[in-house]
Design a protein around this motif. Structure first.
Motif, mmCIF file in Angstrom:
data_model
loop_
_atom_site.group_PDB
_atom_site.id
_atom_site.type_symbol
_atom_site.label_atom_id
_atom_site.label_comp_id
_atom_site.label_asym_id
_atom_site.label_seq_id
_atom_site.Cartn_x
_atom_site.Cartn_y
_atom_site.Cartn_z
ATOM 1 N N PRO A 36 -27.412 -57.256 10.621
ATOM 2 C CA PRO A 36 -25.974 -56.968 11.237
ATOM 3 C C PRO A 36 -25.296 -56.227 9.966
ATOM 4 O O PRO A 36 -24.571 -54.954 10.475
ATOM 5 C CB PRO A 36 -25.210 -58.544 11.474
ATOM 6 C CG PRO A 36 -26.350 -59.491 11.368
ATOM 7 C CD PRO A 36 -27.586 -58.863 10.584
ATOM 8 N N ASN A 40 -24.527 -52.377 10.669
ATOM 9 C CA ASN A 40 -23.389 -52.518 10.946
ATOM 10 C C ASN A 40 -23.098 -50.715 10.147
ATOM 11 O O ASN A 40 -22.037 -49.834 10.158
ATOM 12 C CB ASN A 40 -22.275 -53.182 10.836
ATOM 13 C CG ASN A 40 -20.580 -53.397 10.839
ATOM 14 O OD1 ASN A 40 -20.120 -53.184 12.468
ATOM 15 N ND2 ASN A 40 -20.161 -52.942 9.943
ATOM 16 N N SER A 50 -17.884 -49.477 14.471
ATOM 17 C CA SER A 50 -18.731 -51.133 13.989
ATOM 18 C C SER A 50 -19.771 -51.559 15.604
ATOM 19 O O SER A 50 -19.903 -50.617 16.252
ATOM 20 C CB SER A 50 -17.553 -52.437 14.106
ATOM 21 O OG SER A 50 -17.076 -52.406 15.411
ATOM 22 N N SER A 52 -20.040 -53.735 16.668
ATOM 23 C CA SER A 52 -19.047 -54.781 17.980
ATOM 24 C C SER A 52 -18.817 -53.620 19.047
ATOM 25 O O SER A 52 -18.637 -54.235 19.909
ATOM 26 C CB SER A 52 -18.141 -56.023 16.741
ATOM 27 O OG SER A 52 -18.593 -56.702 15.625
ATOM 28 N N GLU A 53 -18.233 -52.483 18.560
ATOM 29 C CA GLU A 53 -17.870 -51.871 18.796
ATOM 30 C C GLU A 53 -18.582 -51.266 20.338
ATOM 31 O O GLU A 53 -18.629 -51.188 21.106
ATOM 32 C CB GLU A 53 -17.031 -50.489 18.669
ATOM 33 C CG GLU A 53 -15.381 -51.257 18.380
ATOM 34 C CD GLU A 53 -14.755 -50.406 17.100
ATOM 35 O OE1 GLU A 53 -13.947 -50.282 16.920
ATOM 36 O OE2 GLU A 53 -15.961 -49.144 16.784
ATOM 37 N N SER A 55 -21.661 -52.694 20.810
ATOM 38 C CA SER A 55 -22.545 -53.944 21.272
ATOM 39 C C SER A 55 -21.423 -54.126 23.064
ATOM 40 O O SER A 55 -21.624 -54.170 23.578
ATOM 41 C CB SER A 55 -21.917 -55.179 20.604
ATOM 42 O OG SER A 55 -22.576 -56.532 21.382
ATOM 43 N N VAL A 56 -19.716 -54.206 22.269
ATOM 44 C CA VAL A 56 -19.122 -53.981 23.599
ATOM 45 C C VAL A 56 -19.589 -53.219 25.091
ATOM 46 O O VAL A 56 -19.558 -53.443 25.748
ATOM 47 C CB VAL A 56 -17.997 -53.942 24.065
ATOM 48 C CG1 VAL A 56 -16.702 -54.053 24.866
ATOM 49 C CG2 VAL A 56 -17.478 -55.612 22.176
ATOM 50 N N CYS A 77 -21.087 -60.885 23.248
ATOM 51 C CA CYS A 77 -21.310 -60.148 22.011
ATOM 52 C C CYS A 77 -20.924 -61.700 20.951
ATOM 53 O O CYS A 77 -21.000 -60.574 20.186
ATOM 54 C CB CYS A 77 -19.833 -59.347 22.330
ATOM 55 S SG CYS A 77 -19.949 -58.310 23.538
ATOM 56 N N ASP A 78 -20.715 -62.587 21.607
ATOM 57 C CA ASP A 78 -21.062 -63.608 20.404
ATOM 58 C C ASP A 78 -19.804 -63.782 19.554
ATOM 59 O O ASP A 78 -19.760 -63.659 18.534
ATOM 60 C CB ASP A 78 -22.299 -63.392 19.669
ATOM 61 C CG ASP A 78 -22.154 -64.940 19.024
ATOM 62 O OD1 ASP A 78 -21.486 -66.423 19.886
ATOM 63 O OD2 ASP A 78 -23.131 -65.386 18.473
ATOM 64 N N MET A 79 -18.680 -63.703 20.607
ATOM 65 C CA MET A 79 -17.454 -63.152 19.859
ATOM 66 C C MET A 79 -16.272 -64.321 20.452
ATOM 67 O O MET A 79 -16.675 -64.614 21.326
ATOM 68 C CB MET A 79 -16.631 -61.764 20.417
ATOM 69 C CG MET A 79 -17.890 -60.808 19.792
ATOM 70 S SD MET A 79 -16.793 -58.887 19.946
ATOM 71 C CE MET A 79 -15.215 -59.555 18.834
ATOM 72 N N MET A 84 -12.661 -60.653 21.239
ATOM 73 C CA MET A 84 -12.741 -59.621 21.465
ATOM 74 C C MET A 84 -11.637 -59.065 22.416
ATOM 75 O O MET A 84 -11.292 -57.890 22.681
ATOM 76 C CB MET A 84 -14.082 -60.732 23.585
ATOM 77 C CG MET A 84 -13.841 -59.211 24.653
ATOM 78 S SD MET A 84 -14.615 -58.693 24.046
ATOM 79 C CE MET A 84 -16.272 -58.953 23.488
ATOM 80 N N LEU A 87 -10.418 -56.700 20.070
ATOM 81 C CA LEU A 87 -11.494 -55.548 19.825
ATOM 82 C C LEU A 87 -11.287 -54.926 21.565
ATOM 83 O O LEU A 87 -11.441 -53.263 20.959
ATOM 84 C CB LEU A 87 -13.229 -55.721 20.057
ATOM 85 C CG LEU A 87 -13.515 -55.159 19.891
ATOM 86 C CD1 LEU A 87 -13.759 -54.157 18.223
ATOM 87 C CD2 LEU A 87 -15.139 -55.093 19.681
#
Length: 159
Positions: A36, A40, A50, A52-53, A55-56, A77-79, A84, A87
């Protein structure tokens, strides 16, 4: 203590790992940390985005009407829901998504991918694809990908 070194009081029926099993366990643990981070870093360097962004935006793009409940999006997203929410606020301020009240539940919120967010996802996709190929698939050679995916799915489902 290594999982290969049997403890003198090892419970009955529990077997220490073989050196090969130990090597797999350690390599897998390392992958969970470095993969990851590497993916990233690629997105940050080339897209200023990122993982995470990304993924969303990806999850929203794959959902019916480009819409998901915030709690479902957080889980996908495993958050945490609070993570979340933070983000989502950032993505919303950039115009990539918006939050709207749920029609079915006045207490819930939906995240909705905007056209601008879909465009941004499409812009970042080649970078993500190159990263996935370089960090994962370039190392798998002739491995049976279907069997690997099935096995990894079992591991994830059991965790």
């Amino acid at each position: 203590m290594s999982a290969t070194s049997p403890h003198p009081t090892l419970p009955p029926g529990l077997t220490a790992l073989s050196p090969g099993e130990e090597a797999v366990m350690r390599a897998f643990g390392r992958i969970l940390l470095v993969l990851p981070r590497a993916m990233n870093a690629d997105l940050e360097a080339e897209q200023r985005m990122s993982l995470s962004e990304y993924s969303v935006l990806r999850h929203l793009s794959e959902s019916p009407h480009r819409r998901m409940r915030m709690s479902e999006l957080a889980q996908a997203c495993d958050m945490s829901l609070s993570g979340m929410t933070r983000l989502a606020a950032k993505l919303e301020s950039s115009g990539f998504m918006k939050r709207v009240k749920c029609d079915e539940d006045a207490r819930g919120w939906n995240a909705v991918l905007t056209d601008k967010g879909l465009d941004r996802l499409r812009e970042a996709w080649p970078t993500h694809l190159r990263s996935v190929r370089r960090h994962i698939f370039d190392h798998l050679g002739d491995l049976d990908l279907e069997a690997l995916a099935k096995t990894l799915g079992k591991i994830a489902g059991d965790a």
